[in-house]
Scaffold this motif. Structure first.
Motif, short mmCIF file in Angstrom:
data_model
loop_
_atom_site.label_atom_id
_atom_site.label_comp_id
_atom_site.label_asym_id
_atom_site.label_seq_id
_atom_site.Cartn_x
_atom_site.Cartn_y
_atom_site.Cartn_z
N VAL A 175 0.84 -1.20 0.00
CA VAL A 175 0.00 0.00 0.00
C VAL A 175 0.88 1.26 0.00
N VAL A 176 1.91 1.28 0.82
CA VAL A 176 2.83 2.43 0.84
C VAL A 176 3.53 2.56 -0.50
N GLU A 177 3.95 1.44 -1.07
CA GLU A 177 4.60 1.49 -2.39
C GLU A 177 3.64 2.02 -3.45
N ALA A 178 2.37 1.67 -3.36
CA ALA A 178 1.38 2.18 -4.31
C ALA A 178 1.20 3.68 -4.16
N GLY A 179 1.23 4.17 -2.93
CA GLY A 179 1.17 5.61 -2.72
C GLY A 179 2.37 6.31 -3.33
N LEU A 180 3.55 5.74 -3.11
CA LEU A 180 4.78 6.30 -3.69
C LEU A 180 4.71 6.35 -5.21
N ILE A 193 9.78 9.13 1.06
CA ILE A 193 9.06 7.86 1.24
C ILE A 193 9.91 6.69 0.76
N SER A 194 10.69 6.89 -0.31
CA SER A 194 11.60 5.83 -0.77
C SER A 194 12.60 5.47 0.32
N ASP A 195 13.10 6.49 1.00
CA ASP A 195 14.03 6.24 2.11
C ASP A 195 13.35 5.44 3.23
N VAL A 196 12.13 5.83 3.58
CA VAL A 196 11.43 5.12 4.66
C VAL A 196 11.25 3.64 4.29
N LEU A 197 10.88 3.37 3.05
CA LEU A 197 10.73 1.98 2.61
C LEU A 197 12.06 1.23 2.68
N ALA A 198 13.14 1.88 2.27
CA ALA A 198 14.46 1.23 2.31
C ALA A 198 14.90 0.98 3.74
N TRP A 199 14.69 1.96 4.61
CA TRP A 199 15.11 1.81 6.01
C TRP A 199 14.27 0.77 6.74
N HIS A 200 13.00 0.67 6.36
CA HIS A 200 12.15 -0.37 6.95
C HIS A 200 12.69 -1.76 6.58
N LYS A 201 13.17 -1.90 5.37
CA LYS A 201 13.72 -3.19 4.95
C LYS A 201 15.01 -3.49 5.70
N GLN A 202 15.81 -2.45 5.96
CA GLN A 202 17.08 -2.63 6.68
C GLN A 202 16.88 -2.87 8.17
N HIS A 203 15.84 -2.25 8.73
CA HIS A 203 15.59 -2.33 10.17
C HIS A 203 14.13 -2.72 10.41
N PRO A 204 13.74 -3.94 10.03
CA PRO A 204 12.33 -4.31 10.04
C PRO A 204 11.69 -4.38 11.42
N LYS A 208 12.10 2.90 15.76
CA LYS A 208 12.77 4.08 16.32
C LYS A 208 14.07 4.38 15.58
N LYS A 209 14.75 3.35 15.10
CA LYS A 209 15.95 3.56 14.29
C LYS A 209 15.57 4.28 12.99
N THR A 210 14.49 3.81 12.34
CA THR A 210 14.05 4.45 11.11
C THR A 210 13.58 5.88 11.40
N TRP A 211 12.90 6.10 12.50
CA TRP A 211 12.49 7.46 12.90
C TRP A 211 13.73 8.36 12.98
N GLN A 212 14.80 7.86 13.58
CA GLN A 212 16.02 8.66 13.76
C GLN A 212 16.65 8.98 12.41
N LEU A 213 16.63 8.01 11.48
CA LEU A 213 17.18 8.26 10.15
C LEU A 213 16.34 9.30 9.40
N ILE A 214 15.03 9.24 9.55
CA ILE A 214 14.15 10.26 8.95
C ILE A 214 14.51 11.62 9.52
#
Length: 319
Positions: A175-180, A193-204, A208-214
């Motif tokens: 769903v997020v990918e479809a929005g992107l 949003i591309s970054d958030v998807l990539a970071w989610h894959k790295q830190h599934p 909070k790690k992804t929040w910090q990267l954002i």
């Protein structure tokens, strides 16, 4: 109909849950206990701009039909009497001073052009365009230009693209990918949003790690005058990242989605409203846990402030 009910109910629950923390946590995660939820708290949604602005735009389509123009949306907005802020307020002021509706959201007339405003009131479009992201984008362009520009419009397209996909898809990541996919790929919003998807894959397992990267990469671009030298950030794409964060790490669970999109901070009522609205479509009203939706039947026939709609009638209008 069940999915449309779920979308409106999700918004109502999300905005009511997050209301006590809105912009009280800036550049920091909300730690500790969140405000206690009781089902009657959902009545707070009747007086929230996320919903009443959303619905007054929907009313334009009731009155003018699905081919309503930017000028039609602008005419309604110019005469609206409810309180507005940021891009919405600047747009209404510009409209009253004679700016064309198609330009009221541009930087020429609006210093808040990239703010969150259209993003938080665009849901009605996604709910009307199941599986139709092109139709959603086109309608977002017509309506969103009244108060926003650039990433401010793309925020609405992203949210509505997720709604359109949510009618047909049960995987939050898809769903997020479809929005992107609705966005120009090199726009700052799409890159976020591309970054958030990539970071989610790295830190599934570590939101909070992804929040910090954002935070480190995307909390540096706030053109809104109020936030330029402060921790306050009402930028569409940063808050859109928190919507995606909630959906991705929530994994389809209503409470986790609500919690994470709230704890991310900044606009912590609008973001869970969008996230839970999208999730409400994915799972449908019947599958929203009773502990969250239990207060809705009691107010289902009460009108949202400044509108002609109740929960029951906005569902019918959307349907």
């Amino acid at each position: 109909r069940d999915k449309i009910e779920g979308g409106w109910a999700g918004q109502m629950i999300g905005v009511s849950f997050g209301a006590p923390t809105e912009f009280r946590y800036r550049e920091r995660i909300i730690e500790g206990e969140l405000p206690k939820w009781t089902p009657d708290r959902v009545s707070n949604s009747l007086n929230q701009d996320d919903l009443y602005v959303d619905m007054t735009f929907a009313k334009v389509l009731d009155d003018k039909g699905v081919n309503a123009t930017t000028e039609d949306f602008g005419a309604m907005f110019r005469e609206a009497r409810y309180a507005l802020w940021h891009a919405n307020l600047a747009a209404r002021r510009a409209l009253k001073r004679g700016a064309p509706a198609a330009q009221a959201g541009t930087p020429k007339y609006n210093a808040h052009a990239h703010d969150i405003d259209f993003q938080i009131e665009s849901d009605f479009i996604g709910l009307m365009t199941p599986g139709l992201p092109r139709a959603s984008n086109e309608l977002c362009w017509r309506a969103g230009r009244v108060m926003n520009h650039g990433d401010g419009i793309y925020g609405g397209m992203f949210v509505c693209g997720m709604y359109a996909a949510a009618f047909l898809e049960s995987d939050p990541r898809k769903v997020v990918e479809a929005g992107l996919a609705t966005l120009p790929p090199k726009s700052p919003y799409a890159l976020t949003i591309s970054d958030v998807l990539a970071w989610h894959k790295q830190h599934p397992d570590d939101w909070k790690k992804t929040w910090q990267l954002i935070e480190e990469k995307w909390n540096k671009r706030e053109p809104c005058p109020e936030g330029a030298l402060k921790s306050f950030n009402i930028d569409a794409k940063l808050n859109g990242a928190y919507i995606a964060l909630g959906l991705l790490y929530g994994g389809g669970d209503f409470w986790k989605t609500l919690e994470i999109s709230t704890r991310a901070g900044q606009d912590s009522d609008c973001n869970p409203s969008n996230a839970c609205g999208v999730l409400g479509v994915m799972i449908g009203y019947k599958k929203i846990p009773d502990e969250w939706k239990g207060g809705i039947p009691a107010i289902a026939d009460k009108k949202f402030n400044y509108t002609d709609f109740s929960f029951r009638t906005i569902v019918e209008s959307t349907y």
